[in-house]
Write a protein that holds these residues in place. Sequence first.
Motif, PDB file in Angstrom:
ATOM      1  N   VAL A  99      35.945 -14.101  91.542  1.00 45.01           N
ATOM      2  CA  VAL A  99      34.877 -15.063  91.274  1.00 45.01           C
ATOM      3  C   VAL A  99      35.433 -16.227  90.470  1.00 45.01           C
ATOM      4  O   VAL A  99      36.099 -16.032  89.447  1.00 45.01           O
ATOM      5  CB  VAL A  99      33.713 -14.413  90.501  1.00 45.01           C
ATOM      6  N   ASP A 100      35.147 -17.449  90.925  1.00 47.58           N
ATOM      7  CA  ASP A 100      35.608 -18.659  90.228  1.00 47.58           C
ATOM      8  C   ASP A 100      37.112 -18.637  89.980  1.00 47.58           C
ATOM      9  O   ASP A 100      37.603 -19.021  88.912  1.00 47.58           O
ATOM     10  CB  ASP A 100      34.862 -18.835  88.901  1.00 47.58           C
TER      11      ASP A 100
ATOM     12  N   GLU B 206      28.054 -12.525  91.092  1.00 48.06           N
ATOM     13  CA  GLU B 206      27.696 -13.445  92.165  1.00 48.06           C
ATOM     14  C   GLU B 206      26.198 -13.373  92.461  1.00 48.06           C
ATOM     15  O   GLU B 206      25.564 -12.331  92.324  1.00 48.06           O
ATOM     16  CB  GLU B 206      28.503 -13.108  93.413  1.00 48.06           C
TER      17      GLU B 206
ATOM     18  N   ARG C 104      30.174 -13.457  85.391  1.00 47.94           N
ATOM     19  CA  ARG C 104      30.768 -13.680  86.716  1.00 47.94           C
ATOM     20  C   ARG C 104      30.214 -12.692  87.742  1.00 47.94           C
ATOM     21  O   ARG C 104      30.940 -12.051  88.495  1.00 47.94           O
ATOM     22  CB  ARG C 104      32.304 -13.630  86.662  1.00 47.94           C
TER      23      ARG C 104
ATOM     24  N   ARG D 242      35.739  -7.991  91.986  1.00 44.44           N
ATOM     25  CA  ARG D 242      35.420  -9.223  92.687  1.00 44.44           C
ATOM     26  C   ARG D 242      36.354 -10.356  92.270  1.00 44.44           C
ATOM     27  O   ARG D 242      36.906 -10.361  91.169  1.00 44.44           O
ATOM     28  CB  ARG D 242      33.967  -9.634  92.414  1.00 44.44           C
TER      29      ARG D 242
ATOM     30  N   ARG E 135      28.932 -22.066  92.985  1.00 38.52           N
ATOM     31  CA  ARG E 135      29.138 -21.423  91.695  1.00 38.52           C
ATOM     32  C   ARG E 135      27.827 -20.794  91.228  1.00 38.52           C
ATOM     33  O   ARG E 135      26.738 -21.255  91.577  1.00 38.52           O
ATOM     34  CB  ARG E 135      29.607 -22.448  90.664  1.00 38.52           C
ATOM     35  N   PRO E 136      27.900 -19.739  90.389  1.00 41.63           N
ATOM     36  CA  PRO E 136      26.676 -19.116  89.890  1.00 41.63           C
ATOM     37  C   PRO E 136      25.755 -20.097  89.159  1.00 41.63           C
ATOM     38  O   PRO E 136      24.550 -20.042  89.294  1.00 41.63           O
ATOM     39  CB  PRO E 136      27.212 -18.042  88.933  1.00 41.63           C
TER      40      PRO E 136
ATOM     41  N   SER F 121      27.824  -6.849  93.600  1.00 34.76           N
ATOM     42  CA  SER F 121      28.779  -7.673  92.858  1.00 34.76           C
ATOM     43  C   SER F 121      29.139  -7.033  91.529  1.00 34.76           C
ATOM     44  O   SER F 121      30.308  -6.932  91.167  1.00 34.76           O
ATOM     45  CB  SER F 121      28.202  -9.076  92.625  1.00 34.76           C
TER      46      SER F 121
ATOM     47  N   ARG G  59      20.100 -15.842  85.529  1.00 33.61           N
ATOM     48  CA  ARG G  59      21.180 -16.550  86.218  1.00 33.61           C
ATOM     49  C   ARG G  59      22.256 -17.042  85.256  1.00 33.61           C
ATOM     50  O   ARG G  59      23.444 -17.060  85.594  1.00 33.61           O
ATOM     51  CB  ARG G  59      20.606 -17.719  87.020  1.00 33.61           C
TER      52      ARG G  59
ATOM     53  N   GLU H 128      25.383 -19.007  99.344  1.00 31.74           N
ATOM     54  CA  GLU H 128      26.690 -19.041  99.994  1.00 31.74           C
ATOM     55  C   GLU H 128      27.529 -20.194  99.469  1.00 31.74           C
ATOM     56  O   GLU H 128      27.096 -21.344  99.435  1.00 31.74           O
ATOM     57  CB  GLU H 128      26.514 -19.206 101.507  1.00 31.74           C
TER      58      GLU H 128
ATOM     59  N   SER I 175      32.431  -8.653  98.947  1.00 32.45           N
ATOM     60  CA  SER I 175      31.919 -10.017  98.815  1.00 32.45           C
ATOM     61  C   SER I 175      30.430 -10.047  99.141  1.00 32.45           C
ATOM     62  O   SER I 175      29.906  -9.117  99.762  1.00 32.45           O
ATOM     63  CB  SER I 175      32.659 -10.964  99.766  1.00 32.45           C
ATOM     64  N   PRO I 176      29.732 -11.126  98.742  1.00 35.17           N
ATOM     65  CA  PRO I 176      28.325 -11.258  99.133  1.00 35.17           C
ATOM     66  C   PRO I 176      28.127 -11.208 100.639  1.00 35.17           C
ATOM     67  O   PRO I 176      27.158 -10.620 101.123  1.00 35.17           O
ATOM     68  CB  PRO I 176      27.938 -12.625  98.561  1.00 35.17           C
TER      69      PRO I 176
END
Length: 333
Positions: A172-173, A85, A83, A170, A92-93, A165, A76, A89, A214-215
């Motif tokens: 992300v953040d 995912e 970055r 993507r 942040r990671p 992902s 993780r 839901e 997206s997820p």
Amino acid sequence: MYELMTPTMLARGGVLLTVWAVAAGWPRGRLTGRLRRDGWQRICRGAWAVPGKEVDWRVRARAVQLLRPELVCSHRTAAALHRIELPAEGRRPVDAEEVLEFAALPPHRGGTAGRGWIRVYGTSRLTDRDCSLRRGLRVTSPARTVGDLIRAAGSREAAVLVADSALSHRFVDGLRRAPLVRVEELAAELAAPRCPGGPAARRWLALAVPGSGSPAETVARLRMRDAGLHPEVQPTLHTLTGRPLRPDFYFRAAGLAVEIEGFAFHGTREAHERDVRRFNELQNCPGVRRVLRFTAHEVFARPDRMTATVRAALTALTALTAVTALAARPGAP
């Protein structure tokens, strides 16, 4: 001597190790008092952050690697650095309170340390090819990171979400990034012998789709697949003016487009206005007869309702097509 080499001068990347200061001539007892008076922040035993620096998860990871150079950010923590995912839901990671995860070769036996906020995975395979440098931290490569996460995934959705992902562009953040790996690289990573979770991971990889946005789109696609619904993913359509437009999902025979709306990407006034324009243009694309829109929350919390709505729309459009065709036949009343 220690007056010439202040703690700030000895720090690296905003982190000071006690052993560096002691080696420069600071007595241990005097050092601790000086650091506390000057506002230094204790990260963990043997490591301090410069005054005023936010001690987030990156600073903690840097301190751990300075104290234990054999540890490589993994799982993780590596996903956050790349970055990638993760299956949660709207979050942040990694945040400042989470456990940091590392990999290390034997003789380390794995487990936890550092008052419970460090987890170390022992591994028999950690070559230079498996590692890279990201934001000043040693981290497992994107392919190795995704492989580790898929093998450790507790569900098909979690595994495919991570793979999608890494394989896709993507947002992300607040930043847009390019794909990190290719399917062939992940297949090679998951083909490594004697890796727990390998067979299931290889089956799950076959369900990944490069280009998934997206997820929530990943989960929606998998749940529709479970319901026997197989739309095209991100096909290129054209507006009335000829501009290309790519809906998330498209059932071409019925003319049904399905859009998944995530708040992280669509949560501003400008984004809302862009979405309205996009919806109108999509609705008027030749071949599109109806557009369904679902929020990411609906996809995660009520997937059965989503698939039922899609199925009902397909049934209605199919029936309408049949009636229209019948009415168009010569001699029809």
